[in-house]
Design a protein around this motif. Structure first.
Motif, mmCIF file in Angstrom:
data_model
loop_
_atom_site.group_PDB
_atom_site.id
_atom_site.type_symbol
_atom_site.label_atom_id
_atom_site.label_comp_id
_atom_site.label_asym_id
_atom_site.label_seq_id
_atom_site.Cartn_x
_atom_site.Cartn_y
_atom_site.Cartn_z
ATOM 1 N N UNK A 170 0.818 -1.213 0.000
ATOM 2 C CA UNK A 170 0.000 0.000 0.000
ATOM 3 C C UNK A 170 0.853 1.266 0.000
ATOM 4 N N UNK A 171 2.080 1.171 0.500
ATOM 5 C CA UNK A 171 2.988 2.318 0.385
ATOM 6 C C UNK A 171 3.336 2.572 -1.075
ATOM 7 N N UNK A 172 3.652 1.497 -1.775
ATOM 8 C CA UNK A 172 3.918 1.637 -3.217
ATOM 9 C C UNK A 172 2.680 2.136 -3.950
ATOM 10 N N UNK A 173 1.515 1.724 -3.516
ATOM 11 C CA UNK A 173 0.273 2.173 -4.142
ATOM 12 C C UNK A 173 0.064 3.671 -3.931
ATOM 13 N N UNK A 174 0.364 4.169 -2.726
ATOM 14 C CA UNK A 174 0.229 5.602 -2.452
ATOM 15 C C UNK A 174 1.193 6.415 -3.322
ATOM 16 N N UNK A 175 2.409 5.890 -3.506
ATOM 17 C CA UNK A 175 3.371 6.575 -4.390
ATOM 18 C C UNK A 175 2.842 6.591 -5.820
ATOM 19 N N UNK A 176 2.274 5.479 -6.263
ATOM 20 C CA UNK A 176 1.718 5.422 -7.614
ATOM 21 C C UNK A 176 0.572 6.397 -7.811
ATOM 22 N N UNK A 177 -0.286 6.520 -6.797
ATOM 23 C CA UNK A 177 -1.388 7.486 -6.900
ATOM 24 C C UNK A 177 -0.866 8.912 -7.012
ATOM 25 N N UNK A 178 0.195 9.221 -6.282
ATOM 26 C CA UNK A 178 0.777 10.559 -6.361
ATOM 27 C C UNK A 178 1.294 10.841 -7.775
ATOM 28 N N UNK A 179 1.941 9.860 -8.361
ATOM 29 C CA UNK A 179 2.473 10.034 -9.718
ATOM 30 C C UNK A 179 1.330 10.235 -10.714
ATOM 31 N N UNK A 180 0.285 9.424 -10.595
ATOM 32 C CA UNK A 180 -0.842 9.526 -11.528
ATOM 33 C C UNK A 180 -1.604 10.840 -11.374
ATOM 34 N N UNK A 181 -1.681 11.359 -10.129
ATOM 35 C CA UNK A 181 -2.434 12.601 -9.894
ATOM 36 C C UNK A 181 -1.521 13.826 -9.863
ATOM 37 N N UNK A 182 -0.292 13.699 -10.342
ATOM 38 C CA UNK A 182 0.642 14.826 -10.265
ATOM 39 C C UNK A 182 0.119 16.052 -10.994
ATOM 40 N N UNK A 183 -0.517 15.847 -12.118
ATOM 41 C CA UNK A 183 -1.058 16.977 -12.878
ATOM 42 C C UNK A 183 -2.110 17.735 -12.097
ATOM 43 N N UNK A 184 -2.972 17.003 -11.400
ATOM 44 C CA UNK A 184 -4.014 17.657 -10.603
ATOM 45 C C UNK A 184 -3.397 18.463 -9.467
ATOM 46 N N UNK A 185 -2.357 17.916 -8.844
ATOM 47 C CA UNK A 185 -1.716 18.648 -7.756
ATOM 48 C C UNK A 185 -1.034 19.927 -8.266
ATOM 49 N N UNK A 186 -0.388 19.862 -9.432
ATOM 50 C CA UNK A 186 0.323 21.045 -9.954
ATOM 51 C C UNK A 186 -0.647 22.073 -10.479
ATOM 52 N N UNK A 187 -1.810 21.640 -10.968
ATOM 53 C CA UNK A 187 -2.770 22.596 -11.540
ATOM 54 C C UNK A 187 -3.506 23.367 -10.458
ATOM 55 N N UNK A 188 -4.013 22.682 -9.436
ATOM 56 C CA UNK A 188 -4.869 23.359 -8.469
ATOM 57 C C UNK A 188 -4.530 23.054 -7.026
ATOM 58 N N UNK A 189 -3.434 22.417 -6.786
ATOM 59 C CA UNK A 189 -3.115 22.027 -5.426
ATOM 60 C C UNK A 189 -1.734 22.484 -4.989
ATOM 61 N N UNK A 190 -1.256 21.821 -3.934
ATOM 62 C CA UNK A 190 0.071 22.116 -3.385
ATOM 63 C C UNK A 190 0.907 20.837 -3.471
ATOM 64 N N UNK A 191 1.595 20.649 -4.579
ATOM 65 C CA UNK A 191 2.366 19.407 -4.758
ATOM 66 C C UNK A 191 3.454 19.219 -3.709
ATOM 67 N N UNK A 192 3.984 20.325 -3.187
ATOM 68 C CA UNK A 192 5.025 20.191 -2.168
ATOM 69 C C UNK A 192 4.519 19.478 -0.927
ATOM 70 N N UNK A 193 3.279 19.780 -0.519
ATOM 71 C CA UNK A 193 2.693 19.118 0.650
ATOM 72 C C UNK A 193 2.505 17.626 0.376
ATOM 73 N N UNK A 194 1.992 17.310 -0.826
ATOM 74 C CA UNK A 194 1.769 15.905 -1.177
ATOM 75 C C UNK A 194 3.086 15.131 -1.223
ATOM 76 N N UNK A 195 4.100 15.720 -1.872
ATOM 77 C CA UNK A 195 5.402 15.048 -1.980
ATOM 78 C C UNK A 195 6.031 14.896 -0.600
ATOM 79 N N UNK A 196 5.932 15.916 0.223
ATOM 80 C CA UNK A 196 6.511 15.844 1.561
ATOM 81 C C UNK A 196 5.881 14.751 2.391
ATOM 82 N N UNK A 197 4.543 14.650 2.346
ATOM 83 C CA UNK A 197 3.889 13.618 3.149
ATOM 84 C C UNK A 197 4.223 12.221 2.637
ATOM 85 N N UNK A 198 4.173 12.036 1.320
ATOM 86 C CA UNK A 198 4.471 10.715 0.766
ATOM 87 C C UNK A 198 5.910 10.315 1.087
ATOM 88 N N UNK A 199 6.820 11.276 1.085
ATOM 89 C CA UNK A 199 8.209 10.960 1.454
ATOM 90 C C UNK A 199 8.285 10.501 2.905
#
Length: 395
Positions: free
Chosen positions: A18-47
């Motif tokens: 499930x950790x690998x799955x969470x990383x995969x979801x972040x990669x797939x939703x990267x565009x959504x995070x960069x368009x209207x979100x805060x990718x730094x928060x998402x990347x920081x938490x997943x790390x």
């Protein structure tokens, strides 16, 4: 192997996947995070999630490693990820939370470690975090109830499995103690009790000292029988060698006496040593091989049967009583028959003797045969003697 070990291994694998799955979801939703979100928060938490899982991967390999501090930290990481999800994605463009299904691993850890009650508490905390961030929508409530019920069910199953394992271990200990008590009781019957009985019966009624010795022997015999029925006698290791043990003159006796159950022993040669003036032995012409331990117990059972002949049908000194031993080597079993020409056994006498604590039949014969997977049966006709048939399957 403990019933919990497979559960811990499954939980460890679940957290890694499930950790690998969470990383995969972040990669797939990267565009959504960069368009209207805060990718730094998402990347920081997943790390943080990846590092935490990697550092604690061994914590879920067993109950002793899964400490309360780890459980609290794991639940904190899960709840933090849920609460940070709207911060990383304020437009709600990404459907799952940052940790996604990883949070279920935290709840399952509580279930496996502490049972259904703590699992219910942990799932309630996770559920409250989900409801606080996503609202009381139908899908959210459904997922919260599903995780809550599943964690309670798994925790309950774990508690039942633990209780069953403890019950099984206790039953095995009781069985082992019972088998050891019966083994000691057989040896005591074959040795000490036989001697005390002989002393009591041969006491000279005209000699006051002999009468007193006979009375003391009878008292000690009865006390020892009661002790055997209550548990293993103290100091049993110091008891003398059993009278009905395998014949010292028999081939291979040393290996059998030392407890060597490996290899085979010729039962024919072992029983032939019991032939005497009033004991006739008949057997096949060839060897009758049996495992050494099996042959030892079967020979001892035959000795106990002969002791009963001397006590009830005559004596080994020639004062009446004859016995015949017949050994048969059947395709699937070995049959030994001990027959005598005594007065026979009255109906119900065997059960009465066992109730009185006399163990010649119940332990020395039937108990020995039961230990090696065999059976013992008696046939007796008043005035025509007794026949004991001992059957042991070949292994």
């Amino acid at each position: 192997m403990s019933v919990e070990r497979p559960l811990w291994r499954a939980l460890t694998g679940y957290r890694a996947i499930t950790t690998a799955y969470a990383v995969g979801l972040l990669v797939l939703a990267w565009g959504d995070y960069t368009d209207s979100g805060r990718p730094g928060v998402a990347v920081g938490y997943i790390a943080v999630l990846v590092v935490w899982t990697a550092l604690t991967i061994r914590r879920t390999l067993g109950a002793d490693r899964c400490t309360p501090a780890f459980l609290a930290g794991d639940l904190t990481v899960a709840v933090a990820g849920i609460l940070l999800s709207p911060v990383a994605d304020p437009a709600d463009a990404v459907t799952p939370t940052l940790p996604s299904v990883w949070v279920a691993g935290s709840v399952l850890a509580f279930a496996v470690k502490a049972g259904w009650r703590w699992a219910a508490v942990a799932s309630a905390v996770v559920g409250a975090a989900n409801l606080a961030t996503a609202g009381f929508g139908r899908a959210t409530v459904h997922n919260v109830l599903l995780v809550w019920l599943a964690s309670i069910a798994i925790g309950y199953v774990v508690e039942v499995a633990r209780a069953s394992e403890r019950t099984l271990a206790r039953a095995l200990r009781i069985e082992a103690a019972t088998r050891e008590r019966e083994r000691l009781a057989r040896d005591i019957h074959d040795g000490v009790l036989q001697v005390l009985t002989m002393v009591r019966r041969r006491a000279d009624a005209e000699d006051p000292a002999a009468v007193e010795l006979g009375r003391l022997a009878e008292e000690q015999e009865q006390a020892l029988r009661r002790l055997i029925h209550g548990g293993p006698p103290p100091g049993a290791d110091a008891l003398p060698a059993p009278r009905c043990a395998p014949n010292p003159a028999a081939p291979g006796h040393r290996a059998v006496e030392e407890g060597a159950d490996e290899g085979e022993t010729d039962l024919r040669a072992l029983l032939a040593r019991r032939e005497a003036a009033r004991v006739t032995f008949s057997a096949p012409a060839g060897r009758v091989p049996l495992p050494a331990g099996t042959a030892r117990e079967l020979d001892a059972a035959v000795g106990a049967a002969l002791d009963n002949v001397w006590h009830h049908a005559g004596g080994p000194d020639g004062s009446g009583g004859r016995a015949w031993i017949l050994l048969e080597d059947e395709p699937g079993e070995v049959v030994v028959t001990v027959r005598d020409d005594g007065p026979g056994i009255a109906p119900g006498r065997l059960a009465a003797a066992e109730a009185e604590g006399r163990m010649g039949v119940s332990l020395s014969i039937r108990g020995r045969l039961r230990e090696i997977g065999g059976t013992a049966t008696w046939e007796s006709v008043a005035g025509q003697g007794t026949e004991v048939e001992l059957k042991v399957p070949k292994r």
